[in-house]
Write a protein that holds these residues in place. Structure first.
Motif, PDB file in Angstrom:
ATOM      1  N   SER A  26       0.850  -1.187   0.000  1.00  0.00           N
ATOM      2  CA  SER A  26       0.000   0.000   0.000  1.00  0.00           C
ATOM      3  C   SER A  26       0.893   1.247   0.000  1.00  0.00           C
ATOM      4  O   SER A  26       2.048   1.196   0.440  1.00  0.00           O
ATOM      5  CB  SER A  26      -0.885   0.007   1.245  1.00  0.00           C
ATOM      6  N   PRO A  27       0.365   2.364  -0.505  1.00  0.00           N
ATOM      7  CA  PRO A  27       1.190   3.584  -0.534  1.00  0.00           C
ATOM      8  C   PRO A  27       1.727   3.960   0.842  1.00  0.00           C
ATOM      9  O   PRO A  27       2.881   4.411   0.959  1.00  0.00           O
ATOM     10  CB  PRO A  27       0.221   4.636  -1.070  1.00  0.00           C
ATOM     11  N   ASN A  28       0.940   3.777   1.866  1.00  0.00           N
ATOM     12  CA  ASN A  28       1.415   4.151   3.204  1.00  0.00           C
ATOM     13  C   ASN A  28       2.546   3.253   3.676  1.00  0.00           C
ATOM     14  O   ASN A  28       3.518   3.716   4.278  1.00  0.00           O
ATOM     15  CB  ASN A  28       0.257   4.103   4.207  1.00  0.00           C
ATOM     16  N   LEU A  29       2.430   1.960   3.394  1.00  0.00           N
ATOM     17  CA  LEU A  29       3.524   1.062   3.774  1.00  0.00           C
ATOM     18  C   LEU A  29       4.772   1.377   2.949  1.00  0.00           C
ATOM     19  O   LEU A  29       5.887   1.371   3.473  1.00  0.00           O
ATOM     20  CB  LEU A  29       3.115  -0.406   3.582  1.00  0.00           C
ATOM     21  N   GLN A  30       4.579   1.661   1.672  1.00  0.00           N
ATOM     22  CA  GLN A  30       5.739   1.964   0.831  1.00  0.00           C
ATOM     23  C   GLN A  30       6.478   3.188   1.365  1.00  0.00           C
ATOM     24  O   GLN A  30       7.704   3.235   1.373  1.00  0.00           O
ATOM     25  CB  GLN A  30       5.302   2.203  -0.618  1.00  0.00           C
TER      26      GLN A  30
END
Lengths: 101, 750
Positions: A26-30
């Protein structure tokens, strides 16, 4: 500026990483991973393959050309995913002061 | 640490020719050697496993090992000459652009013999210009006391006047900055009468008693000059005028002009004694000089503005080791990939594979009775990546990969042994880009078994070892092909390709000279059938050295995926005078050759292709014979799919032929696969795999006007899927369908 990990807000991303250390995130994890994987070369965790396709040992980069890679033989892994999780926890601790189990 | 390693004197040879092998063994222990044919170099247990077949030759046997060492670092050598040893006054001058001035000791120019403390040497000591003098008994050191800055031009001069008992030093920046104190001009008492020994004059290095060269200098030097008298301060500037004023010419010993003979390793002396010099270990030429003013961007237009050579302490051309054994290739040795396997006899589990390629016989014999297909070994691309240190030196490598960097034992060795030379992806120790790569050294990533940090999750293969996936499939299918190489193509042009109906590429044929590219286009124009089984091909333009075999040059000009950027004004190859950079920026995008061009890259996981309407066109019915699947290649040893690492797409705006059929396109890539930089003129936040339509590989086919055709897979990972399910899969089936049709003589009709 580089992203600062907020352990309360970002804690929910830890399970996502653990489920799939390598692949689409996910963008937040990335964003969190970019922070964890960034930083200077000196002291960066790397893996050294000790048995082809079977065993890897954690190591740290000296940050200088010509200097030996420092092996940490106590930290030995039999899968790359296992190693990713171990390093994630080490870096999370360094960034947030929190232990992950 | 590696106990045994070696290299061959050439990467490719024909039957009847002899290859010499150089080996170094730690502790000079005995070892065994044997030639093997390399079929499959991937040790991944999820695949077919290693296939290295011993070949009985005269090489098989035991050898006494010896330690041999590489001596990296470029320098210039002027053979000793009586005129180089003035017995009285002299002045030495040069323009310098130091890149690591703060290092402890770097030699600029001199005739210094450390063992006897005799001679003279102009040096940089922790940033300060220094003159070292010796009379054979004692030495004297004079230094300016002011530190020079990095990447700024300085006029440097030293003179001695024994009659007056004086020695002078000048360190003058060409550009002054307020509050920067880096200028010095001083005169001191001469304590001794220097006695210059009969040794070679060296630039950018000093000889040790064992003849190794040390005290290397990093940075540019321009117009070194020697006079046989002490010049006055006001004469120094005139020493750099060309033509040199007559009053100075009368005192001239030598004036080396780096702006002449740029493509060679020769340096021309403008002085009266013809003291021409040789460059060792390939320092960078065609570099902007102290007087470059932007009036010329191409060195051939104003070579007098390109009078600088950039020396590096980690340049390497040829290790120059003693040969341990040689192999004269038997006449009946099949064309293919081979290695000299060497391993220690004492059970130390230490081994090396010295890879080489056997091409067809040269001349008419090589064109009779040969297979109709050939694999074009991308030796230029192998050289570009030779001993790549990116994973050891680049801070962002792990973020790029999206996973932890994995080092092999050879990587640990490379980290500590910088003397084995660098790849075209590396930077030198001073941060400048590496623009030359040579074959005459141990190349630790041109080996079977080597797993690269750069190959995707899974087998982790890149370049040579990834190409063995194709060798293995051809072997499994029983299809014989000749192996011809980039350097053969450079030497022989289209005539090398003419005997073949089909050429197969490797997984990543990235580097091509104009002659190589011209030859491929000419062969396609004659009806050749090209199977482009990789991606990011025909990307960088290179030049081959005109006289040194196995040496290539790249100038990373303008844009493209670049691990370093060429300096503005240094975009033209020193070997050829041609403009460097991407073929796309040279007006010949890869789309013109193979129908596709580089579009995206990323190194975590691979994906699959989905069939497109073009796959149902009757023109390509032969390609999908026996393939009903909509999804192609959702499996494989390289990242788990056939579409991965680097991806190419069709684009008529970039030269893709209008008759090209897109048969399938990849999808569902991760967000770590990003659009390449040359596609991005304005930054937008949608350049990743889940958002950009440019993040895809196209599987493509088109016919050429002469009855030939091109089949392109547009993915580096394709060949990693060939062996899946015992070679029974849609990637292998498609590849086989194409190859068998391409081998058939019937022309493709337009």
């Amino acid at each position: 500026m580089s992203y600062q990990i907020d352990p309360r807000r970002d804690r929910e991303l830890v399970d996502e990483f653990r489920q799939r250390p390598i692949g689409q995130h996910s963008p937040n994890l990335q964003r969190v991973l970019n922070t964890l994987r960034g930083g200077p070369l000196k002291g960066k965790y790397v893996l050294v393959c000790t048995k082809p396709f079977a065993e890897w040992v954690l190591a740290r980069h000296p940050g200088e050309r010509g200097q030996p890679i420092e092996l940490l033989p106590d930290q030995r892994f039999t899968s790359l995913e296992e190693a990713e999780w171990a390093v994630f926890r080490l870096r999370w601790l360094a960034h947030t002061g929190e232990e992950l189990n | 640490m590696l106990q045994i390693l070696g290299y061959a004197d050439r990467l490719v040879a024909a039957p009847g020719e002899t290859i010499r092998f150089m080996v170094s063994v730690a502790g000079s222990r005995p070892y065994r050697a044997e030639i093997v044919r390399i079929i499959h170099g991937d040790a991944n247990p999820a695949g077919p496993g290693l296939k290295l077949r011993p070949v009985e030759t005269a090489v098989t046997g035991s050898y006494q090992g010896r330690e041999q060492h590489a001596d990296a670092g470029s320098f210039m050598r002027v053979p000793d000459h009586p005129k180089l040893r003035p017995d009285g006054a002299f002045t030495v001058l040069a323009m310098a652009w130091p890149t690591t001035p703060a290092l402890e000791r770097q030699a600029l120019i001199g005739q210094w013999q450390a063992s006897t403390a005799s001679g003279w040497a102009l040096e940089i000591l922790q940033g300060e210009l220094a003159l070292r003098l010796g009379d054979g008994r004692q030495s004297q050191l004079i230094r300016t006391g002011k530190a020079m800055g990095a990447r700024r031009w300085y006029l440097l001069a030293a003179s001695i006047d024994p009659a007056a008992g004086l020695v002078s030093l000048v360190q003058r920046p060409l550009q002054h900055y307020p509050h920067i104190d880096d200028s010095a001009s001083l005169t001191a008492t001469l304590d001794l009468a220097p006695a210059t020994p009969p040794t070679d004059l060296l630039l950018a290095g000093q000889a040790l008693p064992d003849s190794r060269i040390e005290q290397h200098y990093n940075g540019k030097l321009d117009s070194p000059v020697l006079f046989d008298r002490a010049l006055a301060l006001e004469e120094l500037d005139a020493a750099f005028l060309r033509p040199m004023p007559e009053a100075l010419r009368r005192s001239l010993i030598a004036a080396w002009d780096f702006g002449q003979a740029i493509p060679s390793t020769r340096v021309v002396d403008l002085g009266p004694h013809g003291l021409d010099a040789q460059l060792v270990n390939l320092p960078a030429r065609a570099m902007k000089g102290w007087n470059w003013d932007g009036g010329a961007m191409r060195w051939t237009d104003r070579p007098e503005h390109y009078g600088a050579i950039h020396f590096h302490d980690d340049d390497l051309h040829d290790c120059g080791w003693q040969a341990d054994f040689a192999l004269t290739l038997p006449a009946d040795l099949p064309s293919g990939a081979y290695a000299a396997h060497v391993w220690l006899e004492d059970g130390a589990a230490a081994e090396d594979y010295i890879t080489f390629f056997v091409r067809p016989p040269r001349g008419p014999a090589g064109k009779q009775g040969r297979p109709k297909a050939a694999f074009l070994v991308p030796t230029a691309s192998y050289l570009a990546y030779a001993n790549d240190h990116s994973h050891l030196d680049a801070e962002g490598a792990e973020m790029l990969m999206g996973r932890l960097l994995v080092y092999q034992p050879t990587d640990l060795y490379l980290q500590e042994h910088r003397e084995l030379g660098l790849a075209l992806y590396d930077t030198h120790s001073d941060g400048s880009g590496v623009c030359y790569s040579a074959a005459q050294r141990p190349i630790l990533n041109l080996r079977p078994k080597y797993a690269s940090w750069l190959g995707a999750h899974g087998s982790g293969l890149w370049q040579f070892n990834a190409d063995t996936h194709l060798f293995d499939w051809l072997d499994h299918e029983g299809i014989e092909v000749d192996f011809i190489t980039d350097e053969d193509l450079e030497a022989e042009g289209v005539s090398l390709l003419e005997p073949y109906r089909v050429i197969l590429t490797g997984t990543h044929p990235e580097y091509h000279s104009k002659r190589m590219s011209d030859a491929m286009l000419a062969w396609l124009g004659q009806g050749g059938r090209l199977m482009y089984l990789g991606a990011n091909g025909w990307y960088w333009r290179i030049a081959w050295h005109q006289s040194l075999p196995g040496v290539i040059e790249v100038r990373r000009a303008e844009d493209g995926i670049r691990t370093w950027a060429a300096e503005p004004g240094e975009y033209f190859h020193s070997f050829s005078g041609e403009f460097g950079g991407l073929w796309r920026r040279n007006g010949r995008p890869p789309n013109v050759v193979v129908g596709l061009g580089f579009s995206a890259q990323g190194f975590d996981l691979s994906s699959y292709y989905r069939r497109q309407p073009g796959s149902h066109d009757p023109r390509v019915g032969f390609i999908f014979e026996g393939v009903d699947d909509e999804i192609i290649g959702d499996f494989g040893l390289v990242g788990g799919g056939a579409a991965g690492l680097e991806l190419d797409r069709a684009d008529q705006a970039l030269g893709t032929p209008p008759n090209l059929l897109v048969l399938a396109s990849s999808e569902n890539h991760t967000d770590l696969i990003l659009v390449v930089s040359e596609e991005v003129n304005v930054m937008t936040p949608d350049l990743t795999g889940s958002q950009s339509p440019l993040v895809r590989a196209d599987l493509a086919f088109f016919e050429t006007p002469a009855g030939g055709a091109v089949f392109s897979v547009g993915s580096i990972a394709w060949c990693g899927s060939l062996s899946h399910n015992g070679y029974a899969n849609n990637v292998a089936r498609i590849t086989g369908n194409v190859l068998r049709r391409f081998l058939a003589p019937e022309p493709f009709t337009g």
